[in-house]
Design a protein around this motif. Structure first.
Motif, PDB file in Angstrom:
ATOM      1  N   LEU A  31      -3.454   3.409  -1.204  1.00 39.50           N
ATOM      2  CA  LEU A  31      -3.696   2.830  -2.525  1.00 39.50           C
ATOM      3  C   LEU A  31      -3.028   1.458  -2.556  1.00 39.50           C
ATOM      4  CD1 LEU A  31      -4.785   3.865  -5.357  1.00 39.50           C
ATOM      5  CD2 LEU A  31      -2.424   4.506  -5.833  1.00 39.50           C
ATOM      6  N   SER A  74       0.637   5.650   0.399  1.00 40.46           N
ATOM      7  CA  SER A  74      -0.216   6.757   0.838  1.00 40.46           C
ATOM      8  C   SER A  74       0.653   7.978   1.096  1.00 40.46           C
ATOM      9  CB  SER A  74      -0.971   6.376   2.118  1.00 40.46           C
ATOM     10  OG  SER A  74      -0.055   6.088   3.140  1.00 40.46           O
ATOM     11  N   ASP A  78      -4.728   8.937   4.812  1.00 40.20           N
ATOM     12  CA  ASP A  78      -5.650   8.002   5.455  1.00 40.20           C
ATOM     13  C   ASP A  78      -6.380   7.076   4.467  1.00 40.20           C
ATOM     14  OD1 ASP A  78      -6.902  10.113   4.324  1.00 40.20           O
ATOM     15  OD2 ASP A  78      -8.337  10.459   5.930  1.00 40.20           O
ATOM     16  N   ARG A  79      -6.079   7.167   3.175  1.00 36.11           N
ATOM     17  CA  ARG A  79      -6.733   6.261   2.214  1.00 36.11           C
ATOM     18  C   ARG A  79      -5.667   5.636   1.313  1.00 36.11           C
ATOM     19  NH1 ARG A  79     -10.137   9.562  -1.072  1.00 36.11           N
ATOM     20  NH2 ARG A  79      -9.664  11.358   0.204  1.00 36.11           N
ATOM     21  N   GLU A 113       0.842  -1.197   0.000  1.00 35.64           N
ATOM     22  CA  GLU A 113       0.000   0.000   0.000  1.00 35.64           C
ATOM     23  C   GLU A 113       0.878   1.248   0.000  1.00 35.64           C
ATOM     24  OE1 GLU A 113      -4.033  -1.411   2.351  1.00 35.64           O
ATOM     25  OE2 GLU A 113      -2.486  -0.314   3.447  1.00 35.64           O
TER      26      GLU A 113
END
Lengths: 229, 264
Positions: free
Chosen positions: A219, A19, A216-217, A17
């Motif tokens: 990818l 971010s 906070d989101r 991930e």
């Protein structure tokens, strides 16, 4: 190092991930597009055999400022037949090439003045390989701020069925690669630069010329498929 | 945007920072051959030319003001000046030399020792962090604030590469979620003021020109910059060095760090 303002979190063998990144005025920046070829894919033990890069600035590919250098992998290092066929690089071609530290210094000099570097699958291959080479030669493992075009493509185009490989991106943007040879570092750089131009147009027209990955989101990015032993 | 108390000063400082940034970016792309010369290297020329460009703009707009710059011989007369511009034309020299795009122009203005204006400009991304007393902090035209993170163990901290490699951060690293190495003190302070990172600490002395501009950005973004021993800095002192430890970010993180570091 990746981009200093980007957070990368491993999730599983298949995913990581990213971010927390913001790049503004993206299409106006000078960006160094780069690629490496190596003796193989194991970033903990293989050697760099070719380095190439070129700048994009103000939405233009500056091919006249391209850099390409074969790299001597060190005495006693072998290149498998498969890798030779894939890259076209043989030990014979490398016998008079400079060692990695010289080639790396020259590449850094050619890239000077770029806001950041970008390459395809660099978070999984090029960056760990470079860190291994730098450590092997006792050089500081400080790398320029770097982005992965797989991450950029996923942020802009969404998650593909497979992953945003070079082939998938060539197809997505109908990039003309006539006369360019895949797995030659300089030609791969030219191909990636041609892929990046339409991506920059999307960033400029649909994203206010900004790449933004909120903290906070995260990818999710699919990892490169495991290499067959 | 509201009427700024230091509107003319902000305009001049941003103009000066952009002019310096253009010079620095141009030198940054100079051929490698000239980087190998010890004397008259691009870093020396970039530093000096950027300094000249900043001083020329500021002097033209505010001829009475005093200037303290890393690149200009210190004039003791500045200690009596009410208004002092505090400048580092190229902060992050090591990164500049290595071709790592983490360097910045830093300009601060202190009034009676209190910072009232700050501009930090990153030449290669062309991002301008600026602020002035009572008007807030901005990244280009967008207002910024320090991070909302309230706990040290949730904080992303910016620190210097050399302090990390010398082990000076070792006693503190485990307090934080993550410590990221980054060049240029001024840039690190600006990034924290913009909420792009949560916190900054340093265990090495800094000079007034490294931190004055960033200090103002933090104050106006709802944060603070302190030396742990003495608190906020009063600028324009005879000894321009600030002594570690130093911290910058939201007040609650600074308070928590002060408490935890005291026991180390």
């Amino acid at each position: 190092m990746t981009h200093p303002m980007l957070r990368i979190q491993p999730v599983s063998d298949d995913l990581y991930e990213v971010s927390d990144l913001e790049i503004r005025a993206f299409s106006s920046l000078r960006i160094w597009v780069y690629d490496l070829e190596a003796t193989g894919l194991d970033t903990t033990r293989e050697r760099v055999t070719q380095i190439a890069g070129l700048p994009i600035e103000g939405g233009k590919i500056l091919e006249e400022e391209a850099f390409v250098q074969l790299v001597h992998p060190g005495e006693g290092v072998e290149i498998s037949k498969e890798v030779e066929e894939l890259t076209g690089i043989t030990l014979e071609k490398l016998k008079d090439a400079p060692p990695f530290p010289d080639a790396w210094r020259d590449c850094q000099a050619a890239a000077r003045g770029s806001a950041f570097w970008i390459g395809q699958s660099v978070f999984e291959f090029d960056i760990p390989l470079l860190e291994t080479e730098l450590a092997r030669h006792g050089l500081p493992t400080t790398l320029p701020a770097t982005l992965d075009s797989v991450v950029l493509a996923t942020a802009l185009l969404g998650e593909p069925e497979g992953r945003w490989s070079t082939s998938a991106l060539i197809q997505r943007f109908q990039v003309n690669i006539e006369g360019l040879r895949r797995h030659d570092a300089l030609d791969d750089v030219k191909i990636l630069a041609r892929i990046l131009l339409p991506m920059m147009q999307i960033i400029r027209e649909d994203h206010d010329d900004r790449v933004f990955l909120p903290p906070d989101r995260p990818l999710s990015i699919k990892r490169h498929p495991p290499v067959k032993a | 945007m509201m009427k700024l108390e230091f509107e003319r000063e902000v305009a001049a400082a941003r103009k000066a920072a952009r002019a310096a940034g253009e010079i620095i970016a141009r030198h940054c792309q100079t051929d490698r051959e000239s980087w190998d010369k010890a004397e008259d290297s691009p870093v020396t020329r970039a530093d000096l030319e950027a300094n000249e460009a900043i001083c020329a703009v500021l002097h033209e707009s505010f001829p009475e003001d005093a200037i303290l710059s890393e690149e200009t011989r210190d004039a003791p007369g500045r200690l009596d000046a009410e208004r002092l511009w505090i400048i580092d034309p190229l902060d992050g020299t090591k990164e500049f030399i290595q071709g790592i795009p983490e360097f910045a122009v830093s300009i601060g203005l202190a009034l009676g020792g209190e910072p009232v204006l700050g501009v930090v400009y990153q030449p290669l991304t062309r991002e301008c962090y600026w602020g002035c007393r009572g008007a807030g902090t901005y990244l280009d035209d967008a207002p910024t604030q320090v991070s909302g993170v309230g706990r040290l163990d949730q904080a992303v901290v910016l620190s210097s590469r050399s302090e990390l490699s010398r082990g000076q951060m070792d006693p503190y690293k485990e307090l934080f979620k993550e410590v990221r190495p980054l060049g240029s003190v001024a840039l690190k302070l600006a990034l924290v003021a913009a909420g792009r990172a949560d916190f900054w600490i340093s265990a090495a002395p800094k000079s007034e020109w490294d931190v004055c501009g960033g200090d103002l950005l933090l104050r106006e973004a709802g944060g603070t910059f302190v030396t742990l021993a003495t608190g906020p800095r009063r600028y324009n002192q005879a000894d321009v060095l600030l002594q570690p430890l130093m911290a910058a970010g939201p007040q609650r993180l600074v308070d928590a760090f002060r408490e935890r570091s005291a026991s180390r």
